[in-house]
Scaffold this motif. Sequence first.
Motif, mmCIF file in Angstrom:
data_model
loop_
_atom_site.group_PDB
_atom_site.id
_atom_site.type_symbol
_atom_site.label_atom_id
_atom_site.label_comp_id
_atom_site.label_asym_id
_atom_site.label_seq_id
_atom_site.Cartn_x
_atom_site.Cartn_y
_atom_site.Cartn_z
ATOM 1 N N SER A 135 0.828 -1.216 0.000
ATOM 2 C CA SER A 135 0.000 0.000 0.000
ATOM 3 C C SER A 135 0.858 1.261 0.000
ATOM 4 O O SER A 135 0.557 2.220 -0.723
ATOM 5 C CB SER A 135 -0.929 0.024 1.214
ATOM 6 O OG SER A 135 -1.868 -1.001 1.147
ATOM 7 N N LEU A 136 1.904 1.272 0.821
ATOM 8 C CA LEU A 136 2.773 2.447 0.877
ATOM 9 C C LEU A 136 3.499 2.681 -0.446
ATOM 10 O O LEU A 136 3.614 3.823 -0.906
ATOM 11 C CB LEU A 136 3.785 2.311 2.015
ATOM 12 C CG LEU A 136 3.224 2.484 3.422
ATOM 13 C CD1 LEU A 136 4.298 2.204 4.465
ATOM 14 C CD2 LEU A 136 2.646 3.876 3.617
ATOM 15 N N LEU A 137 3.979 1.609 -1.066
ATOM 16 C CA LEU A 137 4.645 1.772 -2.364
ATOM 17 C C LEU A 137 3.667 2.242 -3.438
ATOM 18 O O LEU A 137 4.008 3.069 -4.276
ATOM 19 C CB LEU A 137 5.302 0.460 -2.798
ATOM 20 C CG LEU A 137 6.719 0.210 -2.291
ATOM 21 C CD1 LEU A 137 7.257 -1.107 -2.836
ATOM 22 C CD2 LEU A 137 7.652 1.333 -2.665
ATOM 23 N N LEU A 138 2.449 1.707 -3.400
ATOM 24 C CA LEU A 138 1.448 2.140 -4.377
ATOM 25 C C LEU A 138 1.071 3.601 -4.139
ATOM 26 O O LEU A 138 0.862 4.354 -5.097
ATOM 27 C CB LEU A 138 0.219 1.230 -4.322
ATOM 28 C CG LEU A 138 -0.846 1.471 -5.379
ATOM 29 C CD1 LEU A 138 -0.271 1.396 -6.797
ATOM 30 C CD2 LEU A 138 -1.986 0.459 -5.226
ATOM 31 N N TYR A 162 0.078 -0.700 10.836
ATOM 32 C CA TYR A 162 1.268 -0.498 11.658
ATOM 33 C C TYR A 162 0.928 -0.005 13.062
ATOM 34 O O TYR A 162 1.649 -0.299 14.009
ATOM 35 C CB TYR A 162 2.254 0.459 10.971
ATOM 36 C CG TYR A 162 2.967 -0.177 9.794
ATOM 37 C CD1 TYR A 162 3.651 -1.376 9.933
ATOM 38 C CD2 TYR A 162 2.961 0.425 8.545
ATOM 39 C CE1 TYR A 162 4.318 -1.961 8.869
ATOM 40 C CE2 TYR A 162 3.633 -0.148 7.475
ATOM 41 C CZ TYR A 162 4.309 -1.339 7.644
ATOM 42 O OH TYR A 162 4.968 -1.909 6.581
ATOM 43 N N ARG A 163 -0.164 0.737 13.213
ATOM 44 C CA ARG A 163 -0.601 1.171 14.554
ATOM 45 C C ARG A 163 -0.943 -0.057 15.394
ATOM 46 O O ARG A 163 -0.558 -0.136 16.562
ATOM 47 C CB ARG A 163 -1.818 2.090 14.472
ATOM 48 C CG ARG A 163 -2.320 2.511 15.867
ATOM 49 C CD ARG A 163 -3.554 3.389 15.802
ATOM 50 N NE ARG A 163 -3.202 4.665 15.194
ATOM 51 C CZ ARG A 163 -3.929 5.286 14.278
ATOM 52 N NH1 ARG A 163 -5.055 4.744 13.837
ATOM 53 N NH2 ARG A 163 -3.555 6.425 13.786
ATOM 54 N N ASN A 164 -1.650 -1.007 14.797
ATOM 55 C CA ASN A 164 -2.031 -2.220 15.520
ATOM 56 C C ASN A 164 -0.833 -3.100 15.847
ATOM 57 O O ASN A 164 -0.926 -3.959 16.727
ATOM 58 C CB ASN A 164 -3.054 -3.023 14.718
ATOM 59 C CG ASN A 164 -4.364 -2.283 14.579
ATOM 60 O OD1 ASN A 164 -4.695 -1.416 15.386
ATOM 61 N ND2 ASN A 164 -5.113 -2.601 13.538
ATOM 62 N N LYS A 165 0.269 -2.906 15.131
ATOM 63 C CA LYS A 165 1.465 -3.726 15.353
ATOM 64 C C LYS A 165 2.673 -2.855 15.684
ATOM 65 O O LYS A 165 3.809 -3.224 15.406
ATOM 66 C CB LYS A 165 1.735 -4.575 14.106
ATOM 67 C CG LYS A 165 0.577 -5.515 13.812
ATOM 68 C CD LYS A 165 0.767 -6.295 12.552
ATOM 69 C CE LYS A 165 -0.484 -7.140 12.332
ATOM 70 N NZ LYS A 165 -0.402 -8.068 11.279
ATOM 71 N N TYR A 169 6.621 -3.206 14.939
ATOM 72 C CA TYR A 169 7.089 -2.400 13.801
ATOM 73 C C TYR A 169 7.040 -0.903 14.120
ATOM 74 O O TYR A 169 6.367 -0.132 13.416
ATOM 75 C CB TYR A 169 6.227 -2.672 12.569
ATOM 76 C CG TYR A 169 6.254 -4.102 12.108
ATOM 77 C CD1 TYR A 169 7.325 -4.576 11.351
ATOM 78 C CD2 TYR A 169 5.224 -4.986 12.425
ATOM 79 C CE1 TYR A 169 7.362 -5.896 10.923
ATOM 80 C CE2 TYR A 169 5.260 -6.304 11.999
ATOM 81 C CZ TYR A 169 6.330 -6.749 11.260
ATOM 82 O OH TYR A 169 6.377 -8.050 10.841
ATOM 83 N N PRO A 170 7.766 -0.441 15.145
ATOM 84 C CA PRO A 170 7.664 0.983 15.505
ATOM 85 C C PRO A 170 8.207 1.919 14.420
ATOM 86 O O PRO A 170 7.623 2.976 14.167
ATOM 87 C CB PRO A 170 8.485 1.090 16.795
ATOM 88 C CG PRO A 170 9.403 -0.077 16.772
ATOM 89 C CD PRO A 170 8.676 -1.163 16.023
ATOM 90 N N ALA A 171 9.297 1.552 13.771
ATOM 91 C CA ALA A 171 9.872 2.420 12.738
ATOM 92 C C ALA A 171 8.947 2.525 11.531
ATOM 93 O O ALA A 171 8.760 3.616 10.973
ATOM 94 C CB ALA A 171 11.248 1.905 12.313
ATOM 95 N N GLU A 172 8.353 1.403 11.127
ATOM 96 C CA GLU A 172 7.434 1.410 9.990
ATOM 97 C C GLU A 172 6.186 2.234 10.311
ATOM 98 O O GLU A 172 5.670 2.948 9.460
ATOM 99 C CB GLU A 172 7.042 -0.020 9.605
ATOM 100 C CG GLU A 172 8.161 -0.801 8.949
ATOM 101 C CD GLU A 172 9.141 -1.423 9.945
ATOM 102 O OE1 GLU A 172 9.034 -1.153 11.167
ATOM 103 O OE2 GLU A 172 10.020 -2.179 9.502
ATOM 104 N N LEU A 177 3.025 6.985 9.410
ATOM 105 C CA LEU A 177 2.339 8.128 10.015
ATOM 106 C C LEU A 177 2.904 9.447 9.487
ATOM 107 O O LEU A 177 2.144 10.391 9.201
ATOM 108 C CB LEU A 177 2.463 8.050 11.541
ATOM 109 C CG LEU A 177 1.560 8.952 12.359
ATOM 110 C CD1 LEU A 177 0.091 8.690 12.041
ATOM 111 C CD2 LEU A 177 1.821 8.725 13.843
ATOM 112 N N ALA A 178 4.217 9.502 9.312
ATOM 113 C CA ALA A 178 4.842 10.707 8.764
ATOM 114 C C ALA A 178 4.388 10.959 7.329
ATOM 115 O O ALA A 178 4.130 12.102 6.942
ATOM 116 C CB ALA A 178 6.367 10.577 8.827
ATOM 117 N N LYS A 179 4.298 9.896 6.528
ATOM 118 C CA LYS A 179 3.824 10.052 5.140
ATOM 119 C C LYS A 179 2.396 10.572 5.116
ATOM 120 O O LYS A 179 2.059 11.455 4.327
ATOM 121 C CB LYS A 179 3.886 8.724 4.388
ATOM 122 C CG LYS A 179 5.235 8.389 3.859
ATOM 123 C CD LYS A 179 5.181 7.152 2.974
ATOM 124 C CE LYS A 179 6.543 6.855 2.426
ATOM 125 N NZ LYS A 179 6.530 5.869 1.375
#
Length: 187
Positions: A135-138, A162-165, A169-172, A177-179
């Motif tokens: 999704s992020l790449l798309l 990523y919020r749920n995990k 996956y804190p960096a992801e 979130l920044a994107k």
Amino acid sequence: KLIFAESKARTFGDNRARLMGTLKSKSDLYDSWEGHAEDLEKTNREITEIELSRVSADAKMLGEMLDEVAAPTNSSVQESQSRLRFEAQIPRILSTAVKLAGRSMSIEEDALLTKALSVSRRKLGKDSVQTAKISLLLADCYSDQRRFDQMRPLLLSAVEVYRNKSDVYPAEYARALAKLGQFDVDR
């Protein structure tokens, strides 16, 4: 010697791997010699053409694989095998998408990632980390194509996964979130 090696390398059926090695050596040689700018440019152009054809062929092959994996199956064993096959190819799909983006081949990148996202949602679920990566790449692809209206839902779904995990996956999570935040500021 280099000319002989190049002529021999053009005859091998190894997806031009030997030719690429020879051309890269030739490029390094021309780069160190003064007065061979035209030869260097010609050699580098040929290297680029080979790399482009390889990336295009890889994208086409991955698209065909995605079509096969997406096809309905008659048994749970076949379904499980197709899911495992898809999961095993995800790193290659992501890598090929990045290569397509780097070569401004956004139409091919879009087709590959759209297909991969559809398969990923069906095979792995919308809450999968792999689905979030795609999704992020798309979303990045849509940004390059200026299709901003289609970006936010992709960014939101990735942030949610990523919020749920976020403990795993804190960096992801922070990147996603920044994107999303940057997208909202820009819009």
